[in-house]
Design a protein around this motif. Structure first.
Motif, short mmCIF file in Angstrom:
data_model
loop_
_atom_site.label_atom_id
_atom_site.label_comp_id
_atom_site.label_asym_id
_atom_site.label_seq_id
_atom_site.Cartn_x
_atom_site.Cartn_y
_atom_site.Cartn_z
N PRO A 55 10.94 -1.98 14.43
CA PRO A 55 10.02 -0.84 14.57
C PRO A 55 9.69 -0.22 13.22
N GLY A 56 8.42 0.03 13.00
CA GLY A 56 7.99 0.64 11.74
C GLY A 56 7.87 -0.34 10.60
N ASN A 81 -3.69 -3.69 9.89
CA ASN A 81 -2.80 -2.97 10.76
C ASN A 81 -2.59 -3.79 12.02
N ASP A 102 0.83 -1.19 0.00
CA ASP A 102 0.00 0.00 0.00
C ASP A 102 0.87 1.25 0.00
N GLN A 108 3.81 7.56 10.38
CA GLN A 108 3.77 7.26 8.96
C GLN A 108 2.57 7.95 8.34
N GLU A 149 -5.75 2.56 6.09
CA GLU A 149 -6.70 1.54 5.67
C GLU A 149 -8.06 2.21 5.56
N GLN A 157 6.50 -3.11 8.10
CA GLN A 157 5.16 -3.47 7.62
C GLN A 157 5.05 -4.98 7.43
N HIS A 191 2.80 -8.79 4.03
CA HIS A 191 2.72 -7.35 4.33
C HIS A 191 1.48 -7.06 5.16
N GLN A 192 1.59 -6.02 5.96
CA GLN A 192 0.35 -5.48 6.51
C GLN A 192 -0.56 -5.10 5.35
N GLY A 193 -1.82 -5.48 5.46
CA GLY A 193 -2.77 -5.13 4.41
C GLY A 193 -2.78 -6.06 3.23
N PHE A 239 5.67 5.93 16.38
CA PHE A 239 6.71 5.18 17.08
C PHE A 239 7.87 6.11 17.44
#
Lengths: 863, 275
Positions: free
Chosen positions: B159-160, B106, A314, A654, A319, B162, B193-195, A643
């Motif tokens: 951290p951060g 998420n 994405d 983000q 979302e 995806q 991946h997220q999503g 974060f």
């Protein structure tokens, strides 16, 4: 409370006299001090008897309708100049003259003057030969207007400061014209003005060879006595800024003419003729800015990639729910890159759930949804066009499938269209019934709309090559589609400049033209453009995109050349309205973090809100854009992505998307007043189902709609059309229509002039199902009943009064005449028709639909 | 593991999925009330109570359980303890196989400042209790055997990042509340991946004393176990869930976080469990 009930409640609070007060028209004076410069000189009429509309481009246009004799309509133009005087270099000078304006014009221009231009149709004999008209034009002027409005004793009659100017004219070889001026004597009579007290007036009447069907009449009136020592114009003084004005054209009978024609009044109202000695019946002309019609537009690429392209993440961490949070209070939003059908559906659900929680009405949408298992999710535009205002029409166009490169060919990019009702469309309007009693009309004025387009074009490089070639073909295709949609269809362009793509969804038939007003294009145009004062020449792709052959937005229209009041902007988010005008970059990249908001001036600008101007030509548009629209560009951050990096001692967020959101606020203004229903003219009657929304289930996809019956009956004839091809979606914009006229397969004639009967109409909404198909309920009355009167909306137009009502039904003949609600009175306007939403309330089967009905009684050209 | 059981497990692993015919998978719910995948006599607004029962354990500060157009949407945000939140099949005893498309949109898992204090996890999963490996005691989950295929976020992730992980597990409850478990099988099925949507399937192959797991079109993975599997479990329950499991951190630490925001759709089950 439903809107109808709310309006009725409001009506109860309205004192009768409040609505009987004099009508008001706003006219912005042309101000030499603020509008006219040597670099951009103003245009002012020259009283030479030739009335090119664009001489009056800083004024306003009104129809002259002859409610007594019928015949073709005339036109009235008004322009007033303000107190400031003109220099020779700031008005009626320079070479960039608009179309129709003669080479020789008055210069310098004059201040404190009302200009009146009339174009009135000429009578003809039985062989169609034009005859030479003659007649009277009477102009009433009410100074000290506030006295009249405030019912000061004696001000109800013309007083010494009020004027009546009568132009008597004849045309042809021995034509002459003369002007007489009178002033009130305070008793209801008019007495001749002395030369010292007269308001300086000039007049000219011609039969211009360039427009043989019309007589042109032009007057100018200095808005103060000729010998005023103070040079003060009472109507234009800051504490007043108004006057009373009425105009009446009274043609004489001409020997041999088949019809008397050329009559009309200002203000144009069949039931409110100006009385010679009652200033209270004249229009109040307010010298101020026109009534603003605000609208906000938002463009956002949200980067929601398809499930199947797992190798492409994405655009951001947003979302559907977090995206919805940013969109649910927008007025009109173009959202791109939601590739999955169910996510587009969910977005609409989510924004409406959020709106419901804040007691806001639901948004309407144009998008594509389907439940076809074999249709790839990417086979769509990926676009959603959301509107918190009513969507009157809508459609989907896909670019031809060979206009793409690389990964884009896995998609089906294109453009969405929504015709959106502006705030002016739902301004409460009173409709008098047969007895004269007022009702607040429940309909939405179809004429108060803007066309909005939402697109996403081919991605890839900006350096010339295959990517730009494909993109530029899409621009050309889109421009042609936009033009055909705006002109009112029909969309039959496969042999023309663009091709209807696979799975295009568009209304059948035709709809009112929108070329008389600006339209807006929002989209990710994948073309890097200049910011603020950056020169276009540094952005060749942008220049090509805006230029002729592609979007064709660069050239000034003729109206824009002559007008000094309205915005000429095309690219509305080029300059930010905040502290940094360059902060309009929109491509913030997928690595976007919280510090990007300060870097927008260094980012590429690829998301746009553009303006298509009204159709170019020598005429007035109906609407124009007030100066100057405002714009802002903002990235949005994911609240769940915060974060902390202890090593840096900083907190990061983000972005929800790799694109920033573009927000633009515009204000429209009407510059041409509307036609009204004139029973002395022949008419075409149109009825259509414009929108159907499934209310059956809280979620899910998708209903399969059709109608076996769209029916109209009038004047002893009837016509019933069926549209049996399934349209699949939760919301469709079908334009299932029936109308009078010669193009019907069976005889169904238009309404003749002086028709005093009724026209009645109805429609049935059906959904195809696995079992028996379902006849949906589309009216609040009737509950779970299954008879047509309990499920279908019925309407009747009463030609004698101009009333359009929703009625009880059709079971008994009298039911067609039994009112349920007053939708509109066409004597109040509704030049492009009226629409009304009805919704079913069958709680037994839940087979309920919300249906947008459309009705119009359209004046036909006189023979 | 006793030698006999180990040998049996190895044999079944060698035979793979070909030894016994399993029930075919059939649609259970596509979460589309307009076009339900299986016939319904009445139209349902929202989630179908004949198919699903609400399920939740533990506590959370935010939760969503809704029909989202044509998907099930589950969201849970918790700051303490462990728990699950979702929908349970109304006929769990007949459900021996579950398949669904899962998209963990998420997820964030934050543990204690000191990593050794424990790992926080947040998941979206297809899971259930299938049998009891010991002696069933009423009201106690001890020896109940659970299986799950899930998408997981851990506080040990970058951290951060995806990136999430797909895993298959089989575990035996060691206490009445199933607060502690003994892993019988664990398999990493790769990153996601997220999503990103992934199709997950889990099937109890009782005849071969194993669970079959599959992610998308990848090869089936067999989770064999060597415990008795003939007793019905004490705590019946199978469903679609988001879960959290958080460590207890020192009071001076920020609160841990278990956040999962997930979608499920196109649910299939073994044929005999179809409605």
């Amino acid at each position: 409370m439903q809107r109808g009930a709310l309006l009725l409640a409001l009506a109860g609070f309205l004192p009768w006299k409040a609505w009987a007060a004099p009508h008001t028209t706003q006219l912005t004076p042309q101000n030499a001090a603020t509008q006219c410069t040597a670099r951009a000189p103003c245009t002012q009429p020259t009283v030479d008897g030739w009335v090119p509309p664009l001489e009056y481009a800083d004024g306003k246009k009104f129809p002259m309708q002859d409610y007594v004799n019928g015949g073709p309509n005339g036109e009235l133009y008004l322009l007033v100049s303000d107190d400031a005087s003109y220099g020779t270099s700031v008005c009626n000078t320079g070479t960039a003259r608009a179309a129709g304006i003669p080479a020789t014009v008055a210069n310098p221009c004059v201040n404190q003057t009302l200009f009146i231009g009339l174009r009135l149709p000429r009578p003809k004999d039985a062989n169609g030969n034009l005859l030479n008209p003659s007649g009277l034009v009477t102009v009433w002027l009410d100074a000290n207007r506030d006295d009249t409005l405030n019912a000061v004793a004696g001000a109800d009659l013309p007083r010494a400061e009020d004027r009546r100017i009568v132009l008597r004219y004849s045309t042809g070889p021995s034509g002459i014209s003369s002007v007489t001026q009178s002033q009130g004597d305070g008793t209801g009579a008019w007495v001749a003005s002395t030369s010292g007290a007269a308001w300086a007036t000039t007049a000219s009447v011609t039969l211009p060879a360039a427009e043989p069907g019309f007589v042109h009449i032009e007057l100018s009136v200095k808005l103060r006595p000729t010998k005023s020592l103070t040079l003060v114009s009472e109507p234009l003084t800051a504490s007043v800024r108004k006057m009373g004005l009425a105009i009446q054209s009274s043609p004489f009978a001409i020997a041999g003419a088949t019809q008397k024609m050329g009559g009309g009044i200002f203000y144009n109202n069949k039931n409110r003729l100006p009385a010679d000695n009652l200033p209270g019946t004249w229009e109040t002309l307010e010298f101020k800015a026109p009534t603003p019609i605000p609208l906000s537009l938002s463009m956002w690429n949200v980067g929601q990639m398809p499930d199947v392209t797992f190798w492409v993440p994405d655009g951001g961490s947003g979302e559907i729910d977090t995206v919805a949070q940013q969109l649910f209070k927008k007025e009109v939003a173009c959202v791109s890159e939601i590739w999955m059908s169910h996510e587009r559906g969910e977005l609409l659900e989510k924004v409406n759930a959020l709106r419901a929680a804040e007691l806001l009405p639901p948004m309407q949408a144009i998008t594509e949804q389907n439940d076809e298992l074999l249709r790839p999710s990417t086979e769509s535009t990926g676009l959603v066009l959301l509107s918190s205002r009513q969507i009157l029409e809508g459609g989907v166009h896909h670019f031809p499938s060979n206009f793409c490169t690389g990964m884009d060919c896995l998609q089906d990019k294109g453009v969405l269209w929504a015709r959106i009702a502006t705030p002016a469309a739902t301004t409460p309007v009173l409709a008098n019934d047969d007895s004269g009693a007022p009702h607040i009309a429940s309909g939405t004025d179809y004429g108060e709309f803007v066309d909005v387009f939402c697109t996403h074009v081919n991605a890839g490089d900006n350096t010339p090559g295959n990517d730009t070639d494909a993109r530029e073909k899409q621009f050309t295709d889109m421009a042609a589609y936009v033009h055909q949609v705006r002109q009112g269809g029909p969309l039959t362009a496969n042999s023309g400049a663009y091709q209807l793509g696979d799975n295009d969804v568009f209304p059948s038939g035709t709809w009112p033209s929108g070329l008389d007003r600006p339209a807006f294009l929002m989209g990710d145009l994948n073309t890097v453009g200049p910011k603020a004062t950056q020169a276009d020449s540094g952005f060749a792709g942008y220049q090509r995109m805006m230029g002729s052959g592609q979007l064709n937005l660069s050239a000034r229209t003729e109206f824009e050349k002559a007008n000094s009041t309205f915005s000429k902007a095309r690219d509305l988010a080029r300059t930010a309205s905040g502290a940094d005008p360059m902060a309009t970059g929109t491509w913030v990249s997928s690595q976007c973090t919280s510090d990007v908001a300060t870097q927008l001036s260094t980012r590429d600008r690829i998301d746009y809100v553009l303006v298509f101007p009204p159709e170019d030509g020598p005429e007035f548009p109906s609407f124009a854009l007030l100066k100057e629209p405002t714009a802002s560009v903002d990235p949005h951050f994911d609240p769940d992505s915060v974060f902390y990096f202890p090593e840096l001692g900083q907190t990061f967020s983000q972005c929800l998307s790799d694109h920033a959101m573009v927000d633009v606020n515009v204000t429209l203004a009407r510059v041409r007043d509307v036609l009204k229903y004139n029973p002395a003219r022949p008419h075409r009657v149109e009825y259509a189902v414009k929108q159907v929304t499934d209310l059956e289930t809280a979620s899910g996809c998708c209903a399969d709609w059709y109608t076996p019956r769209v029916r109209m009956q009038t004047n002893g004839f009837w016509r019933e059309n069926a549209y049996l091809n399934i349209m699949e979606d939760q919301i469709i914009y079908p334009n299932w229509f029936v109308h009078t006229g010669p193009d019907n397969p069976t005889q169904f004639p238009d309404l003749p002039s002086l028709f005093l009967g009724t026209a009645s109409m109805t429609s049935a909404i059906w959904e195809e199902d696995v079992g028996p198909s379902d006849h949906y309920d589309s009216i609040p009355e009737g509950g779970a009943g299954t008879a047509v009167d309990e499920r279908d909306a019925h309407f009747t137009f009463f030609a004698s009064s101009g009333l359009f009502r929703r009625v009880k039904g059709e079971a008994q003949a009298n039911d067609w005449l039994t009112p349920i609600e007053t939708v509109a009175n066409f004597q109040s306007g509704y030049e492009h028709g009226v629409t009304l939403e009805t919704a079913g309330q069958d709680h037994a089967t839940e087979n309920n639909a919300r249906v947008r009905h459309y009705f119009n009684v359209k004046e036909l050209e006189a023979p | 593991m006793r030698a006999k059981n180990l040998g049996y497990a190895l044999l079944t692993l060698a035979l793979g999925g070909t030894a016994h015919a399993l029930e075919p998978m059939v649609p259970y719910d596509n979460f589309n009330p307009m076009r339900p995948s299986t016939g319904r006599t009445v139209k349902i607004r929202g989630l179908d109570p004949a198919r699903w029962a609400n399920e939740q354990t533990g506590t959370r500060v935010e939760s969503v359980r809704e029909l989202a157009f044509t998907r099930l949407h589950l969201k849970s945000r918790a700051t303490a303890g462990a728990g699950r939140y979702g929908l349970a099949f109304t006929n769990p005893a007949r459900v021996t196989a579950i398949e669904a498309k899962v998209r963990l949109n998420n997820a964030r898992s934050l543990g204690c400042l000191a990593p050794q204090a424990g790992t926080a996890t947040s998941m979206a999963e297809l899971s259930g209790t299938f049998f009891n490996a010991g002696t069933v005691t009423a009201g106690s989950a001890k020896d109940d055997v659970t299986a799950a295929i899930h998408v997981v976020s851990r506080s040990t992730d970058i951290p951060g990042s995806q990136e999430l992980r797909v895993e298959a597990t089989v575990a035996q409850c060691l206490d009445a509340a199933c607060a502690t478990r003994s892993a019988l099988f664990t398999q990493d099925l790769g990153m996601v991946h997220q999503g990103e949507q992934t199709r997950l399937r889990m099937q109890w192959d009782a005849a071969n004393h194993r669970f079959i797991f599959q992610r998308d079109e990848q090869a089936e993975v067999y989770g064999a176990y060597a415990v008795a599997d003939v007793q019905t479990p004490s705590q019946q329950g199978k469903g679609l869930r988001v879960t959290h499991e958080l460590p207890t951190c020192p009071a001076s630490d920020p609160a841990p976080l278990g956040y999962a925001n997930a979608y499920f759709h196109d649910v299939l089950v073994n044929k005999s469990a179809a409605p």
